[in-house]
Design an enzyme around this catalytic site. Structure first.
Site, PDB file in Angstrom:
ATOM      1  CG  HIS A  88     -24.012   7.290   1.634  1.00 53.17           C
ATOM      2  ND1 HIS A  88     -23.454   6.352   0.815  1.00 53.17           N
ATOM      3  CD2 HIS A  88     -23.504   8.489   1.236  1.00 53.17           C
ATOM      4  CE1 HIS A  88     -22.657   6.947  -0.056  1.00 53.17           C
ATOM      5  NE2 HIS A  88     -22.674   8.254   0.182  1.00 53.17           N
ATOM      6  CE1 TYR A 217     -23.726  -2.219   0.110  1.00 50.09           C
ATOM      7  CE2 TYR A 217     -22.401  -4.216   0.188  1.00 50.09           C
ATOM      8  CZ  TYR A 217     -22.719  -2.964   0.678  1.00 50.09           C
ATOM      9  OH  TYR A 217     -22.020  -2.463   1.756  1.00 50.09           O
ATOM     10  N   PRO A 308     -16.252  -8.437   3.987  1.00 53.65           N
ATOM     11  CG  PRO A 308     -14.787  -7.543   2.422  1.00 53.65           C
ATOM     12  CD  PRO A 308     -15.080  -8.780   3.193  1.00 53.65           C
ATOM     13  CE  LYS A 312     -22.955  -4.266   9.817  1.00 50.55           C
ATOM     14  NZ  LYS A 312     -23.431  -2.932  10.193  1.00 50.55           N
ATOM     15  CE1 TYR A 400     -25.118   0.303   4.130  1.00 48.50           C
ATOM     16  CE2 TYR A 400     -24.446  -1.978   3.911  1.00 48.50           C
ATOM     17  CZ  TYR A 400     -24.345  -0.654   3.532  1.00 48.50           C
ATOM     18  OH  TYR A 400     -23.460  -0.287   2.541  1.00 48.50           O
TER      19      TYR A 400
HETATM   20  P1  FAS Z   1      -5.869  -3.896  12.037  1.00 45.59           P
HETATM   21  O1  FAS Z   1      -5.439  -5.113  11.266  1.00 45.59           O
HETATM   22  O2  FAS Z   1      -6.404  -2.721  11.303  1.00 45.59           O
HETATM   23  O3  FAS Z   1      -4.647  -3.341  12.899  1.00 45.59           O
HETATM   24  C1  FAS Z   1      -3.784  -4.243  13.566  1.00 45.59           C
HETATM   25  C2  FAS Z   1      -2.425  -3.561  13.635  1.00 45.59           C
HETATM   26  O4  FAS Z   1      -1.561  -4.364  14.446  1.00 45.59           O
HETATM   27  C3  FAS Z   1      -1.779  -3.451  12.270  1.00 45.59           C
HETATM   28  O5  FAS Z   1      -1.403  -2.128  12.016  1.00 45.59           O
HETATM   29  C4  FAS Z   1      -0.572  -4.377  12.361  1.00 45.59           C
HETATM   30  O6  FAS Z   1       0.525  -3.885  11.631  1.00 45.59           O
HETATM   31  C5  FAS Z   1      -0.288  -4.369  13.854  1.00 45.59           C
HETATM   32  N1  FAS Z   1       0.404  -5.571  14.351  1.00 45.59           N
HETATM   33  C6  FAS Z   1       0.154  -6.856  14.031  1.00 45.59           C
HETATM   34  N2  FAS Z   1       0.997  -7.674  14.693  1.00 45.59           N
HETATM   35  C7  FAS Z   1       1.806  -6.873  15.453  1.00 45.59           C
HETATM   36  C8  FAS Z   1       2.900  -7.110  16.345  1.00 45.59           C
HETATM   37  N3  FAS Z   1       3.309  -8.358  16.599  1.00 45.59           N
HETATM   38  N4  FAS Z   1       3.490  -6.071  16.946  1.00 45.59           N
HETATM   39  C9  FAS Z   1       3.065  -4.794  16.713  1.00 45.59           C
HETATM   40  N5  FAS Z   1       2.056  -4.493  15.871  1.00 45.59           N
HETATM   41  C10 FAS Z   1       1.429  -5.531  15.246  1.00 45.59           C
HETATM   42  N6  FAS Z   1     -13.569  -3.912   6.751  1.00 45.59           N
HETATM   43  C11 FAS Z   1     -14.695  -3.279   6.309  1.00 45.59           C
HETATM   44  O7  FAS Z   1     -15.558  -2.972   7.129  1.00 45.59           O
HETATM   45  N7  FAS Z   1     -14.856  -2.999   4.960  1.00 45.59           N
HETATM   46  C12 FAS Z   1     -13.881  -3.301   4.035  1.00 45.59           C
HETATM   47  O8  FAS Z   1     -14.036  -3.042   2.837  1.00 45.59           O
HETATM   48  C13 FAS Z   1     -12.686  -3.936   4.463  1.00 45.59           C
HETATM   49  N8  FAS Z   1     -11.671  -4.206   3.581  1.00 45.59           N
HETATM   50  C14 FAS Z   1     -10.526  -4.825   4.042  1.00 45.59           C
HETATM   51  C15 FAS Z   1      -9.457  -5.128   3.164  1.00 45.59           C
HETATM   52  C16 FAS Z   1      -8.295  -5.760   3.633  1.00 45.59           C
HETATM   53  C17 FAS Z   1      -7.155  -6.074   2.689  1.00 45.59           C
HETATM   54  C18 FAS Z   1      -8.192  -6.143   4.991  1.00 45.59           C
HETATM   55  C19 FAS Z   1      -6.971  -6.891   5.511  1.00 45.59           C
HETATM   56  C20 FAS Z   1      -9.230  -5.841   5.863  1.00 45.59           C
HETATM   57  C21 FAS Z   1     -10.401  -5.177   5.400  1.00 45.59           C
HETATM   58  N9  FAS Z   1     -11.456  -4.843   6.249  1.00 45.59           N
HETATM   59  C22 FAS Z   1     -12.587  -4.226   5.832  1.00 45.59           C
HETATM   60  C23 FAS Z   1     -11.383  -5.141   7.624  1.00 45.59           C
HETATM   61  C24 FAS Z   1     -10.538  -4.069   8.300  1.00 45.59           C
HETATM   62  O9  FAS Z   1     -11.042  -2.817   8.027  1.00 45.59           O
HETATM   63  C25 FAS Z   1     -10.465  -4.442   9.758  1.00 45.59           C
HETATM   64  O10 FAS Z   1     -11.736  -4.849  10.248  1.00 45.59           O
HETATM   65  C26 FAS Z   1      -9.921  -3.359  10.639  1.00 45.59           C
HETATM   66  O11 FAS Z   1      -8.687  -2.928  10.123  1.00 45.59           O
HETATM   67  C27 FAS Z   1      -9.777  -3.960  12.026  1.00 45.59           C
HETATM   68  O12 FAS Z   1      -9.072  -3.076  12.806  1.00 45.59           O
HETATM   69  P2  FAS Z   1      -8.045  -3.616  13.922  1.00 45.59           P
HETATM   70  O13 FAS Z   1      -8.728  -4.691  14.709  1.00 45.59           O
HETATM   71  O14 FAS Z   1      -7.520  -2.423  14.588  1.00 45.59           O
HETATM   72  O15 FAS Z   1      -6.906  -4.411  13.119  1.00 45.59           O
HETATM   73  C1  PHB Z   2     -15.799   0.584   0.908  1.00 44.86           C
HETATM   74  O1  PHB Z   2     -16.211   1.721   0.596  1.00 44.86           O
HETATM   75  O2  PHB Z   2     -14.584   0.265   0.899  1.00 44.86           O
HETATM   76  C2  PHB Z   2     -16.796  -0.477   1.315  1.00 44.86           C
HETATM   77  C3  PHB Z   2     -18.110  -0.111   1.527  1.00 44.86           C
HETATM   78  C4  PHB Z   2     -19.036  -1.081   1.896  1.00 44.86           C
HETATM   79  C5  PHB Z   2     -18.619  -2.397   2.063  1.00 44.86           C
HETATM   80  C6  PHB Z   2     -17.283  -2.750   1.859  1.00 44.86           C
HETATM   81  C7  PHB Z   2     -16.368  -1.782   1.478  1.00 44.86           C
HETATM   82  O3  PHB Z   2     -19.524  -3.355   2.420  1.00 44.86           O
END
Ligand code: FAS
Ligand code: PHB
Length: 406
Positions: A88, A217, A308, A312, A400
């Site tokens: 995009h 947005y 979110p 980022k 962005y």
């Molecule tokens: P993660 O949380 O992805 O990975 C950590 C891993 O460690 C997990 O798999 C967990 O199971 C494991 N773990 C934890 N404790 C442990 C232990 N004691 N032993 C072994 N393993 C363990 N970001 C965006 O940019 N846009 C979004 O729309 C967005 N939506 C999100 C929605 C939700 C519900 C959540 C929770 C997050 C969202 N995020 C979003 C943020 C998300 O994308 C995170 O920034 C991203 O997953 C971060 O990656 P990690 O730091 O690798 O952590």
């Molecule tokens: C998504 O596509 O899940 C998405 C995109 C932009 C955002 C958050 C989530 O700021």
């Protein structure tokens, strides 16, 4: 020191593994870090407390910054992303039905974003790790860390009811917001910053063609909405809801009706279709200002959470491990710890920038004040300014798509 991965049984109670870097968490941070280390011949092992199927189907982010795409291309894990990801070069911003487009190309020297579901990226990263013989132990929960101030820290973990430990040279806690890594930082070694926003996002995935070629947005007096997408046949959308709201309170029709109102603008209609995933995510800004202690280094959500709205979270996690991998490679290759010493400070520049941008976008597009109140009219003025000022458009565009370096 060149500890290679070997597994020995020390006695009947615990199985001992040895490696150079013990990584906790098979999310974007841990999986990307492992690939960067393996490329330089540094052994690591990843512990993941969930099953492979669980982490590969966990629906989360979808927006990839240019830096993230560039790094995954460099690591050779982008074949499917390059085929299925959606590049995009602009984004739509809407305020009570008035919609503007912010173009990236002209304002950022050609940088852009790519829409590609996090769960798809995690599948690609796991496959690449396993193909390159990087061990990922699934359903293996890290329970305790020891020796962090020595040269041979230890990760204790449980798997299949058995006790294990990993003796390593460094521990990378990529274990997310609820992980154990942050809990092992001395309380007096960091300051914590936190905002819990008074609203959440109800997110859906639907089998319906997107209603826009780029993200929208939207601020509306009824609340925020976001139109995103996953492919030509799958749409990803979000609406602002109260923190106490529940997915069960919303029928598909009510969600589509609310999205149509909040995203609506003249001459535009919202496509509707069967919703196959619904979830509510709370919104918070969180971070700590120190991400290391001895041989323990935190990366990603383990050290920070952003709302979110700026897309980022995942990208910050990848940015952290780029710094951590470079620092660890410098140590193993030259026994220098200059980059390890500056790791937290190097990460914090980008983390603060992402916190500020995510906070700006959150306050700009979410309903928090009465329609027509001073705060609400300030929101409108900020939005109107985007259309008046190339400087403000450039600020939004460069934050962005993600700053190349910071
Ligand atoms: P993660 O949380 O992805 O990975 C950590 C891993 O460690 C997990 O798999 C967990 O199971 C494991 N773990 C934890 N404790 C442990 C232990 N004691 N032993 C072994 N393993 C363990 N970001 C965006 O940019 N846009 C979004 O729309 C967005 N939506 C999100 C929605 C939700 C519900 C959540 C929770 C997050 C969202 N995020 C979003 C943020 C998300 O994308 C995170 O920034 C991203 O997953 C971060 O990656 P990690 O730091 O690798 O952590
Ligand atoms: C998504 O596509 O899940 C998405 C995109 C932009 C955002 C958050 C989530 O700021």
């Amino acid at each position: 020191m060149s500890l290679k991965l070997t597994t020995v049984i020390s006695d009947l109670s615990i199985m001992i593994h040895q490696t150079q870097v013990g990584i906790i968490g098979a999310g974007p941070a841990g999986l990307t870090l492992a690939l960067m280390l393996q490329r330089q011949g540094i052994d690591c092992i990843i512990l993941e407390n969930r099953s492979r199927n669980y982490v590969e189907s966990r629906v989360r982010a979808g927006l990839l910054e240019q830096n993230t795409v560039d790094l995954w291309r460099e690591l050779g894990v982008s074949e499917r992303m390059d085929k299925e990801g959606l590049e995009h070069h602009g984004v739509y911003l809407s305020f009570n039905g008035v919609r503007k487009r912010v173009a990236f190309k002209e304002l950022t020297g050609g940088r852009c974003i790519t829409i590609y579901g996090q769960q798809e990226a995690v599948k690609d990263l796991i496959q690449a790790n396993l193909e390159r013989h990087i061990p990922i132990l699934f359903e293996a929960e890290a329970t305790h860390l020891a020796g962090l101030e020595t040269e041979t820290p230890t990760i204790f973990f449980k798997q299949n009811g058995e006790e294990h430990r990993i003796d390593c040279a460094f521990v990378a806690a990529c274990d997310g917001y609820h992980g154990i890594g942050r809990k092992h930082l001395p309380k007096d070694s960091y300051q914590e910053f936190r905002i819990e926003y008074p609203f959440s996002w109800l997110g859906i995935l639907a089998n319906v063609a997107p209603s826009s070629d780029e993200l929208i947005y939207a601020y509306h007096e009824r609340g925020f909405a976001l139109h995103s997408l996953r492919s030509e046949t799958v749409s990803r959308l979000y609406i602002q809801v109260d923190n106490e709201d529940k997915v069960e309170n919303w029928t598909d029709e009510q969600i589509w009706d609310e999205l149509a109102i909040r995203l609506g603008t003249e001459g535009w209609t919202l496509n509707r279709g069967p919703i196959f995933e619904k979830s509510i995510t709370p919104m918070r800004s969180f971070m700590i200002d120190n991400m290391q202690h001895g041989r323990l280094f935190l990366a990603g959500d383990a050290a920070h959470i952003v709302p979110p709205t700026g897309g980022k979270g995942l990208n910050l996690a990848v940015a952290d491990v780029r710094f951590l991998a470079t620092a660890l490679i410098q140590w193993f290759e030259k026994q220098e710890d200059i980059l390890l010493e500056s790791y937290s400070q190097d990460c914090l520049r980008r983390i603060w920038r992402a916190q500020d941008f995510s906070n700006f976008m959150t306050y700009l597009f979410h309903k928090q004040a009465a329609h027509g109140s001073f705060e609400n009219l300030l929101q409108k003025s900020k939005f109107d300014y985007i259309g008046l000022s190339k400087a403000q458009e450039t600020t939004i565009a460069e934050n962005y798509v993600g700053l190349k370096t910071i």
